[in-house]
Design a protein around this motif. Structure first.
Motif, short mmCIF file in Angstrom:
data_model
loop_
_atom_site.label_atom_id
_atom_site.label_comp_id
_atom_site.label_asym_id
_atom_site.label_seq_id
_atom_site.Cartn_x
_atom_site.Cartn_y
_atom_site.Cartn_z
N THR A 76 13.06 1.72 6.62
CA THR A 76 12.55 0.56 7.33
C THR A 76 11.03 0.61 7.37
OG1 THR A 76 14.54 0.45 8.70
CG2 THR A 76 12.61 -0.75 9.47
N ILE A 77 10.41 -0.51 7.05
CA ILE A 77 8.95 -0.65 7.09
C ILE A 77 8.61 -1.67 8.16
CG2 ILE A 77 6.88 -1.16 5.75
CD1 ILE A 77 8.57 -0.69 3.23
N ARG A 78 7.81 -1.26 9.13
CA ARG A 78 7.44 -2.14 10.23
C ARG A 78 6.19 -2.95 9.89
NH1 ARG A 78 12.02 -2.35 13.15
NH2 ARG A 78 12.90 -0.26 13.35
N TYR A 79 5.97 -4.00 10.66
CA TYR A 79 4.78 -4.83 10.48
C TYR A 79 3.51 -4.02 10.69
CZ TYR A 79 0.99 -7.93 11.87
OH TYR A 79 -0.23 -8.53 12.00
N SER A 80 3.55 -3.08 11.62
CA SER A 80 2.37 -2.26 11.88
C SER A 80 1.97 -1.43 10.66
CB SER A 80 2.63 -1.34 13.08
OG SER A 80 3.77 -0.53 12.85
N ASP A 81 2.95 -1.07 9.81
CA ASP A 81 2.63 -0.34 8.58
C ASP A 81 2.05 -1.26 7.52
OD1 ASP A 81 3.69 2.01 9.71
OD2 ASP A 81 5.71 1.43 9.09
N LEU A 82 2.54 -2.49 7.45
CA LEU A 82 2.04 -3.42 6.45
C LEU A 82 0.66 -3.94 6.81
CD1 LEU A 82 5.29 -5.53 5.91
CD2 LEU A 82 4.40 -3.73 4.41
N ASP A 83 0.39 -4.08 8.09
CA ASP A 83 -0.87 -4.67 8.53
C ASP A 83 -2.06 -3.77 8.24
OD1 ASP A 83 -2.29 -6.80 9.78
OD2 ASP A 83 -2.52 -5.55 11.56
N LYS A 84 -1.81 -2.50 7.98
CA LYS A 84 -2.91 -1.57 7.70
C LYS A 84 -3.54 -1.85 6.35
CE LYS A 84 -0.75 2.11 10.42
NZ LYS A 84 -0.13 3.48 10.38
N ALA A 85 -2.79 -2.44 5.44
CA ALA A 85 -3.31 -2.76 4.11
C ALA A 85 -3.89 -4.17 4.11
CB ALA A 85 -2.20 -2.65 3.06
N SER A 86 -4.99 -4.34 3.44
CA SER A 86 -5.64 -5.65 3.36
C SER A 86 -5.16 -6.42 2.12
CB SER A 86 -7.16 -5.48 3.30
OG SER A 86 -7.54 -4.69 2.19
N ALA A 87 -3.96 -6.14 1.67
CA ALA A 87 -3.43 -6.79 0.47
C ALA A 87 -3.09 -8.24 0.79
CB ALA A 87 -2.21 -6.05 -0.04
N SER A 88 -3.39 -9.11 -0.15
CA SER A 88 -3.06 -10.53 -0.01
C SER A 88 -1.68 -10.84 -0.55
CB SER A 88 -4.10 -11.37 -0.75
OG SER A 88 -4.12 -11.02 -2.13
N ASN A 89 -1.05 -9.87 -1.11
CA ASN A 89 0.24 -10.03 -1.77
C ASN A 89 1.22 -9.04 -1.16
OD1 ASN A 89 2.23 -9.19 -3.87
ND2 ASN A 89 1.19 -10.73 -5.11
N LEU A 90 2.39 -9.52 -0.74
CA LEU A 90 3.34 -8.66 -0.05
C LEU A 90 3.83 -7.52 -0.93
CD1 LEU A 90 5.07 -8.01 2.39
CD2 LEU A 90 6.74 -9.69 1.60
N GLU A 91 4.02 -7.79 -2.21
CA GLU A 91 4.49 -6.73 -3.11
C GLU A 91 3.48 -5.60 -3.19
OE1 GLU A 91 5.16 -8.76 -6.73
OE2 GLU A 91 7.06 -9.64 -6.10
N ASN A 92 2.19 -5.92 -3.21
CA ASN A 92 1.17 -4.87 -3.24
C ASN A 92 1.13 -4.11 -1.92
OD1 ASN A 92 0.51 -5.78 -5.78
ND2 ASN A 92 -1.25 -6.97 -5.10
N ALA A 93 1.40 -4.81 -0.82
CA ALA A 93 1.38 -4.14 0.49
C ALA A 93 2.53 -3.16 0.64
CB ALA A 93 1.44 -5.19 1.60
N LEU A 94 3.61 -3.32 -0.10
CA LEU A 94 4.77 -2.43 0.00
C LEU A 94 4.59 -1.13 -0.77
CD1 LEU A 94 7.73 -4.96 -0.37
CD2 LEU A 94 7.04 -3.74 1.70
N THR A 95 3.56 -1.07 -1.61
CA THR A 95 3.37 0.10 -2.47
C THR A 95 3.21 1.36 -1.63
OG1 THR A 95 2.29 -1.29 -4.12
CG2 THR A 95 1.97 1.09 -4.30
#
Length: 469
Positions: free
Chosen positions: A56-75
């Motif tokens: 599980t990946i939380r929003y708090s983990d995704l928000d740390k990346a400044s990626a404009s693309n969700l796929e890149n943020a999941l890396t």
């Protein structure tokens, strides 16, 4: 400044103990519900009953990346999740391949199943602010409910919903710059010619007596139009380009009605130079994306709950009428001493061997505008059938409308094509590509194309004598 990261090696002595159990466990209704909630991993952190492979990946983990693309943020956010980017990150194009625990089959059907709130959706252009959590279902136990569609794993996205309490208003503004990770470093003309001559000698061929095969002539003191030394990458690509994001969301509700509303904007520019030399239009890559999401949950009665989810997206993209792959292919294959960018009279340079010039491809082939509109709707009603029981049965009616509406007739491809006066440096008599008459004609072409029919509906060509010639 460079940072070097070493490698740490560990040796583990593992003792594997396999226990075969052939009895089926018996769960109470309460325990079975706990297992189901744990597998979904939507809001609960209790994993003591989980027997399937789920990350599980939380929003708090995704928000740390400044990626404009969700796929890149999941890396790199979950074990077993592999994201491969085989090409660059052109604004508006998501070209990543996603695999869960590697490639599980042959052919083109190798991607996992993508679900957004139980409905199959494309997640590449979702805004990160919309997401509450993302669950990665990896093994067969976790993907049982999806059958064959879950054979390659499942990416389950849960969007944010309303909460009981006062409205929470969130405002985000970001402005920054993006730059290429790494660009190739090509040799200048002097070194290129020197190594080219050595290659001829190694093949037993004589070095021609032409002046252009003399490395010393490329010292910067000679005529640059006759003996050019062009770094094509640095001549046509910027070092950085701006990127901006703005988001506003409202979240709140009461026991009767809960809501979550989001508006967001993303703007990205390309790296090309020489894109603003035409009056009235720009040929640089430009991508603007507008996202909107509204999730509303209402308790109509004590036994009836309804929800309505709306998600919309508008994408506007501007680009030159030459593809990025063609432009970068030319940038990577032209020798530094092959030709200048333009001749002394300002006309586009070219030879019989190098018939494409990046300057003409970027700034003199016109531009293209694409607009994409997407509307996604999900309606759901839950009716409790027996209120006397501790765990009443639930009748769920969902997806009352089509899950995705993509307005293909509204997708308009606009071409503004300009044919410039191109001067060709002839090496052979048959190398002339553009005649003087055709080169002096300036044509404006506009048409609307239906992507689902692939037919031209309007074609209007006007030939105008250009004042530039």
């Amino acid at each position: 400044m460079k940072y070097f990261i070493g490698h740490l090696s560990f040796r583990l002595l593992c003792l594997a103990l396999t226990i075969a159990c052939f009895s089926l466990p018996v769960f109470s209704q309460k325990s079975e519900k706990a297992v189901q909630d744990t597998i979904k991993n939507k809001t609960s952190n209790e994993k003591y009953l989980q027997t399937s492979a789920v990350s599980t990946i939380r929003y708090s983990d995704l928000d740390k990346a400044s990626a404009s693309n969700l796929e890149n943020a999941l890396t790199g956010k979950a074990s077993g999740l592999t994201i491969l980017r085989k090409t660059g990150d052109e604004p508006g194009n998501s070209l990543s391949d996603i695999y869960i625990r590697g490639i599980g089959t042959y052919g083109q059907f190798r991607s996992p199943l993508f679900l957004v709130d139980d409905v199959e959706r494309d997640i590449s252009q979702m805004d990160i602010e919309e997401i509450e959590s993302i669950s990665i279902f990896k093994d067969g136990a976790a993907n049982t409910r999806y059958g064959q569609r879950g054979a390659n794993g499942t990416v389950f996205v849960t969007t944010k919903r309303g909460i009981i309490g006062k409205p929470e208003i969130s405002l985000t503004a970001q402005y920054g710059f993006q730059q290429p990770t790494r660009l190739p470093d090509f040799l200048p003309s002097r070194e290129y010619v020197s190594l080219y001559n050595k290659a001829l000698q190694n093949d037993g061929l004589p070095v021609p007596s032409d002046e252009k095969y003399n490395p010393g002539i490329y010292d910067g003191t000679q005529n640059p139009y006759l003996f050019p030394d062009v770094d094509w990458y640095s001549s046509f690509l910027k070092n950085s380009t701006p990127q901006q994001q703005y988001k506003v969301s409202v979240r709140g509700g009461t026991e009767q009605v809960k809501y979550f509303v989001l508006f967001s904007f993303l703007g990205k520019d390309g790296l090309y130079k020489y894109t603003d030399i035409n009056s009235g239009f720009n040929t640089n890559v430009n991508y603007n994306r507008y996202n909107i999401r509204s999730n509303i949950d209402a308790a109509v009665t004590k036994s009836l709950d309804v929800s309505l989810d709306l998600a919309g997206r508008i994408e506007d993209k501007n680009m030159p009428n030459s593809t990025s792959s063609d432009i970068f292919n030319v940038l990577s294959t032209i020798a530094p001493n092959a030709m200048p960018i333009t001749y002394e009279d300002g006309k586009i340079a070219g030879t019989s061997q190098y018939r494409q010039n990046p300057y003409g491809m970027i700034s003199h082939t016109g531009y293209r505008k694409d607009r994409n509109k997407v509307l996604q709707v999900k309606a759901q009603a839950k009716q409790k059938l027996d209120l006397a029981k501790e765990q009443p049965s639930v009748l769920r009616i969902s997806h009352l409308s089509a899950p995705t509406h993509q307005f293909l007739p509204e997708v308009v491809n606009q071409f503004h094509i300009r044919y410039p006066h191109i001067k060709i440096k002839l090496m052979r008599q048959d190398a002339l590509q553009i005649s003087e008459t055709a080169a002096r004609q300036d044509a404006d072409i506009y048409y609307s194309m239906m992507p689902d029919l692939q037919q031209i509906s309007t074609l209007d060509v006007k030939k105008i004598q250009s004042d530039a010639f």
